[in-house]
Design a protein around this motif. Structure first.
Motif, PDB file in Angstrom:
ATOM      1  N   PHE A 124      -7.995  -1.330   1.340  1.00 35.97           N
ATOM      2  CA  PHE A 124      -6.885  -2.023   0.687  1.00 35.97           C
ATOM      3  C   PHE A 124      -7.269  -2.435  -0.734  1.00 35.97           C
ATOM      4  CE2 PHE A 124      -4.044  -5.721   0.061  1.00 35.97           C
ATOM      5  CZ  PHE A 124      -2.849  -5.064   0.264  1.00 35.97           C
ATOM      6  N   GLU A 125      -6.469  -1.974  -1.700  1.00 33.61           N
ATOM      7  CA  GLU A 125      -6.841  -2.188  -3.112  1.00 33.61           C
ATOM      8  C   GLU A 125      -6.314  -3.506  -3.684  1.00 33.61           C
ATOM      9  OE1 GLU A 125      -5.782   1.160  -5.683  1.00 33.61           O
ATOM     10  OE2 GLU A 125      -5.740   2.375  -3.865  1.00 33.61           O
ATOM     11  N   TYR A 126      -5.487  -4.205  -2.931  1.00 35.62           N
ATOM     12  CA  TYR A 126      -4.776  -5.336  -3.546  1.00 35.62           C
ATOM     13  C   TYR A 126      -5.166  -6.671  -2.914  1.00 35.62           C
ATOM     14  CZ  TYR A 126      -2.297  -1.107  -4.648  1.00 35.62           C
ATOM     15  OH  TYR A 126      -2.006   0.163  -5.039  1.00 35.62           O
TER      16      TYR A 126
ATOM     17  N   LYS B 131       1.337   3.656  -3.395  1.00 38.65           N
ATOM     18  CA  LYS B 131       0.750   4.991  -3.232  1.00 38.65           C
ATOM     19  C   LYS B 131       1.797   6.041  -3.636  1.00 38.65           C
ATOM     20  CE  LYS B 131      -1.554   7.772   0.217  1.00 38.65           C
ATOM     21  NZ  LYS B 131      -1.431   8.062   1.631  1.00 38.65           N
TER      22      LYS B 131
ATOM     23  N   GLN C 263       0.841  -1.205   0.000  1.00 37.18           N
ATOM     24  CA  GLN C 263       0.000   0.000   0.000  1.00 37.18           C
ATOM     25  C   GLN C 263       0.884   1.266   0.000  1.00 37.18           C
ATOM     26  OE1 GLN C 263      -2.762   0.274   3.369  1.00 37.18           O
ATOM     27  NE2 GLN C 263      -4.407   0.504   1.898  1.00 37.18           N
TER      28      GLN C 263
END
Ligand SMILES: C[S@@+](CC[C@H](N)C(=O)[O-])C[C@H]1O[C@@H](n2cnc3c(N)ncnc32)[C@H](O)[C@@H]1O
Length: 297
Positions: free
Chosen positions: A113-115, A80, A76
């Motif tokens: 959390f994008e992953y 970012k 993250q």
């Protein structure tokens, strides 16, 4: 002993598990997610490294992958700062059920959390590769799996996150930490939540230099380590006088596991014997001496 993986909340609202086998929580009660960022990702300067590296690959060794929080916090932070940064992660974990349980209990729900797909594939197949990531989970005793890496994987960041030394001494020994240090790039940084004098001795014996990381939630600091040529990254929080003195007491006698295969009890007893026979000041007498000096000052 089968683990039952019941989520326990911690002070920052994130969740952890409690291990019946190790009689300890997987994270600090002061905040599991906070611990991953503040004790591991910030001290290894991953945000700065990601911003500075336009094309470079960042390599991470996550020792005791567990629920995957430290890797998640690292990904993250890195993407970012620099969405194109390529990352290689190797996680070492004994129990493959732990990362799967974190996902099946939806413990990343409030991480923004994008992953999550990456962590899911990693937990299920132990391998993920795409344009900017290569991640593997090596399942087994880290004392064995790390031997596959020594010298072939040079990490920019190592997260050393076993259960505490009294509960899991086998991953804090001079011999194991020597293998860990061989996986650290000459300009890399190793972070751990522990400030144990025995652990610090093992890091120093491996040729690393050390500094404290600021306490987060609890009173005690963590430790960051690097090879001497990276001294400039460690100058912010040098060890205090008390921390330096602590390294000259019996608490600093390290855990030893000459063949990297002994059980915890044997390693603990070996250290107790060495402490009993030592000429070093006992840690309790040093503490009393400090207290009386401070009260006379
Ligand atoms: C304190 S937890 C790690 C938490 C994790 N870093 C996270 O962010 O969720 C310690 C982990 O070490 C694993 N472990 C215990 N003994 C091990 C060994 N000998 N080799 C590899 N992993 C081990 C446990 O299964 C557990 O998942």
């Amino acid at each position: 002993m089968p683990e039952d993986f019941i989520p326990q909340s911690t002070a920052d609202g994130s969740f952890t598990f409690f291990s019946k086998e190790f009689e300890e929580s997987y994270h600090s009660q002061f905040g599991a997610r906070q611990e991953s960022f503040q004790k591991f990702v910030v001290p290894t300067r991953l945000e700065v490294v990601a911003t500075a590296s336009k094309q470079k690959t960042i390599r991470i060794l996550d020792i005791c992958y567990g629920l995957g929080y430290n890797t998640a916090a690292a990904l993250q932070t890195i993407w970012k700062s620099n969405p194109d940064c390529r990352v290689e992660v190797i996680g070492l974990e004994f129990n493959p059920a732990v990362p799967r349980a974190a996902l099946s209990h939806n413990l990343y729900a409030d991480w923004n959390f994008e992953y999550i797909d990456i962590l899911t594939e990693l937990a299920n197949t132990h391998y993920v590769e795409n344009d900017n990531l290569k991640a593997s989970l090596l399942i087994g005793d880290a004392r064995t799996t790390i031997k596959q890496l020594s010298q072939s994987f040079q990490a920019d960041a190592i997260f050393l996150d076993p259960f505490s030394p009294p509960q899991c001494p086998q991953l804090w020994t001079i011999e194991f930490i020597a293998l860990v240090s061989q996986c650290l790039h000459s300009e890399g940084l190793l972070a751990t939540y522990s400030c144990s004098a025995a652990v610090r001795t093992a890091l120093l014996t491996s040729g690393l230099i050390i500094a404290s990381t600021p306490p987060v939630g609890r009173k005690t600091p963590g430790t960051v380590a690097a090879y001497p040529n990276s001294l400039q990254f460690l100058t912010q929080h040098p060890l205090s006088t008390a921390e330096l003195e602590h390294l000259h007491t019996r608490a600093a006698i390290p855990y030893r596991d000459p063949l990297l295969q002994d059980q915890a009890q044997i390693i603990l007893e070996r250290r107790q014997l060495e402490q009993r026979n030592s000429q070093l000041e006992t840690t309790s007498s040093w503490r009393k001496r400090c207290l009386s000096q401070n009260s006379n000052a």
